[in-house]
Design an enzyme around this catalytic site. Sequence first.
Site, PDB file in Angstrom:
ATOM      1  N   CYS A   1     -11.937  -6.568  -5.217  1.00  0.00           N
ATOM      2  CA  CYS A   1     -13.222  -6.494  -5.922  1.00  0.00           C
ATOM      3  C   CYS A   1     -14.118  -7.685  -5.612  1.00  0.00           C
ATOM      4  O   CYS A   1     -15.352  -7.577  -5.656  1.00  0.00           O
ATOM      5  CB  CYS A   1     -12.991  -6.360  -7.423  1.00  0.00           C
ATOM      6  SG  CYS A   1     -12.086  -4.862  -7.860  1.00  0.00           S
TER       7      CYS A   1
ATOM      8  N   CYS B   1     -12.230  -0.952  -1.486  1.00  0.00           N
ATOM      9  CA  CYS B   1     -11.831  -0.268  -2.722  1.00  0.00           C
ATOM     10  C   CYS B   1     -10.597   0.579  -2.430  1.00  0.00           C
ATOM     11  O   CYS B   1     -10.600   1.793  -2.539  1.00  0.00           O
ATOM     12  CB  CYS B   1     -12.976   0.592  -3.256  1.00  0.00           C
ATOM     13  SG  CYS B   1     -12.666   1.128  -4.952  1.00  0.00           S
TER      14      CYS B   1
ATOM     15  N   CYS C   1     -16.519  -6.854  -2.935  1.00  0.00           N
ATOM     16  CA  CYS C   1     -17.200  -5.556  -3.078  1.00  0.00           C
ATOM     17  C   CYS C   1     -18.677  -5.748  -3.430  1.00  0.00           C
ATOM     18  O   CYS C   1     -19.010  -6.497  -4.354  1.00  0.00           O
ATOM     19  CB  CYS C   1     -16.509  -4.755  -4.176  1.00  0.00           C
ATOM     20  SG  CYS C   1     -17.329  -3.182  -4.487  1.00  0.00           S
TER      21      CYS C   1
ATOM     22  N   GLU D   1     -14.109  12.946  12.809  1.00  0.00           N
ATOM     23  CA  GLU D   1     -13.959  13.230  11.376  1.00  0.00           C
ATOM     24  C   GLU D   1     -12.695  14.041  11.097  1.00  0.00           C
ATOM     25  O   GLU D   1     -12.002  13.817  10.114  1.00  0.00           O
ATOM     26  CB  GLU D   1     -15.192  13.988  10.845  1.00  0.00           C
ATOM     27  CG  GLU D   1     -16.458  13.155  10.785  1.00  0.00           C
ATOM     28  CD  GLU D   1     -16.313  11.947   9.865  1.00  0.00           C
ATOM     29  OE1 GLU D   1     -15.604  12.038   8.853  1.00  0.00           O
ATOM     30  OE2 GLU D   1     -16.885  10.897  10.188  1.00  0.00           O
TER      31      GLU D   1
ATOM     32  N   CYS E   1     -19.511  -2.286 -11.561  1.00  0.00           N
ATOM     33  CA  CYS E   1     -18.386  -1.345 -11.483  1.00  0.00           C
ATOM     34  C   CYS E   1     -17.692  -1.218 -12.844  1.00  0.00           C
ATOM     35  O   CYS E   1     -17.206  -2.213 -13.406  1.00  0.00           O
ATOM     36  CB  CYS E   1     -17.391  -1.817 -10.426  1.00  0.00           C
ATOM     37  SG  CYS E   1     -15.877  -0.837 -10.410  1.00  0.00           S
TER      38      CYS E   1
HETATM   39  S1  SF4 Z   1     -15.522  -3.503  -7.838  1.00  0.00           S
HETATM   40 FE1  SF4 Z   1     -15.086  -1.375  -8.292  1.00  0.00          FE
HETATM   41  S2  SF4 Z   1     -15.841  -0.243  -6.528  1.00  0.00           S
HETATM   42 FE2  SF4 Z   1     -15.677  -2.391  -5.942  1.00  0.00          FE
HETATM   43  S3  SF4 Z   1     -13.646  -2.613  -5.033  1.00  0.00           S
HETATM   44 FE3  SF4 Z   1     -13.464  -3.126  -7.192  1.00  0.00          FE
HETATM   45  S4  SF4 Z   1     -12.867  -1.193  -8.153  1.00  0.00           S
HETATM   46 FE4  SF4 Z   1     -13.690  -0.683  -6.163  1.00  0.00          FE
END
Ligand code: SF4
Length: 346
Positions: free
Chosen positions: A194, A188, A197, A35, A203
């Site tokens: 996105c 992200c 994601c 970390e 989001c």
């Molecule tokens: S949808 Fe939102 S959380 Fe997901 S990668 Fe895109 S900006 Fe980031």
Amino acid sequence: MSKFASALVEWQKQHGRRGLPWQGTRDPYRIWLSEVMLQQTQVAAVIPYYERFLRRFPSIEALASASEDEVLQLWSGLGYYARGRNLHAAAKAVVARGSFPGTAAEIEELPGIGRSTAAAIAAFAFGERAAILDGNVKRVLARCFGIEGWPGEKAVEEALWGRANRLLPQNEIEAYTQALMDLGASVCTRTPKCSACPVSRNCSARRQGRTAEIPAPRPRRALPQKCVTWLLLLNRGQVLLEKRPAPGIWGGLWSFPEAPVNDVGDYCAAKLGCEILTKKKLAGLEHGFTHFRLQIRPLLCHVAKTPQLESPGRLWIGIGQARDAAVPAPVRKLLCRDFLHLLATR
Ligand code: SF4
């Protein structure tokens, strides 16, 4: 478990990063080391340092009993050297208290461990429900939940911590924590992917087409510049290094002596015990810190040593050895960049 947490945990099982050397262990020392090394540093850069460090210091006890020079030598090249010094100090503190602290709150009391790092160690080592909030996670939460403003502002940071705490699942905290880290590091990102994601449907930034605006960037301010002259003093294939004082930039590392620009000859004679035979300006270099930029002007001097002024903070050392010592990146760069030149002009 919230929709956000369950989507992340499921995604992590399929798409999260696996097989990293610090995964699959409950050993707080190994987790802590990873970390700390991963702060401001990419995974690929960390792996060889992590493995080398563990080979030399396989336990906290081994780290605690090492000299600071040896620790910094192994850290050399990773940057942000305060991390290495704090790691060493914290290892000593752990050995003195008899065991590794068992909660995030106790871990945070060790030197150099912030709230988010303490939480990550506690989550991975002890399964504690503790919220992480590093730079990547701030970006994910700010976008996903439409938290406006620069995350360095107190009110924005408090809003992010509040959200991070409320999202914590009751179980599978390790997978959730890892998922947040992985999402922030690989999906992200500054230019988010996105379509890959797991939380894109809900989001806020994506729905509003504002992923480029959230989070707001750090307010711009011109960084001050500082100039230093570094003396690359060469005598019979050896260079002179000085140990830098701690605290201070590169504290505890070995560097070239810094000199006043106007009276280098007098300075060398009076302070460093050597007489300059020839001198030549080398191409300068610049090094960025968070709060200023350092302009380095290297001056290569072939010198004759006068009766030596011995000092525990100074060392004449072969150029090859100097490159392997605990030196900051610009010193190593000069030793590598001008190495052949230094020898050729003897
Ligand atoms: S949808 Fe939102 S959380 Fe997901 S990668 Fe895109 S900006 Fe980031």
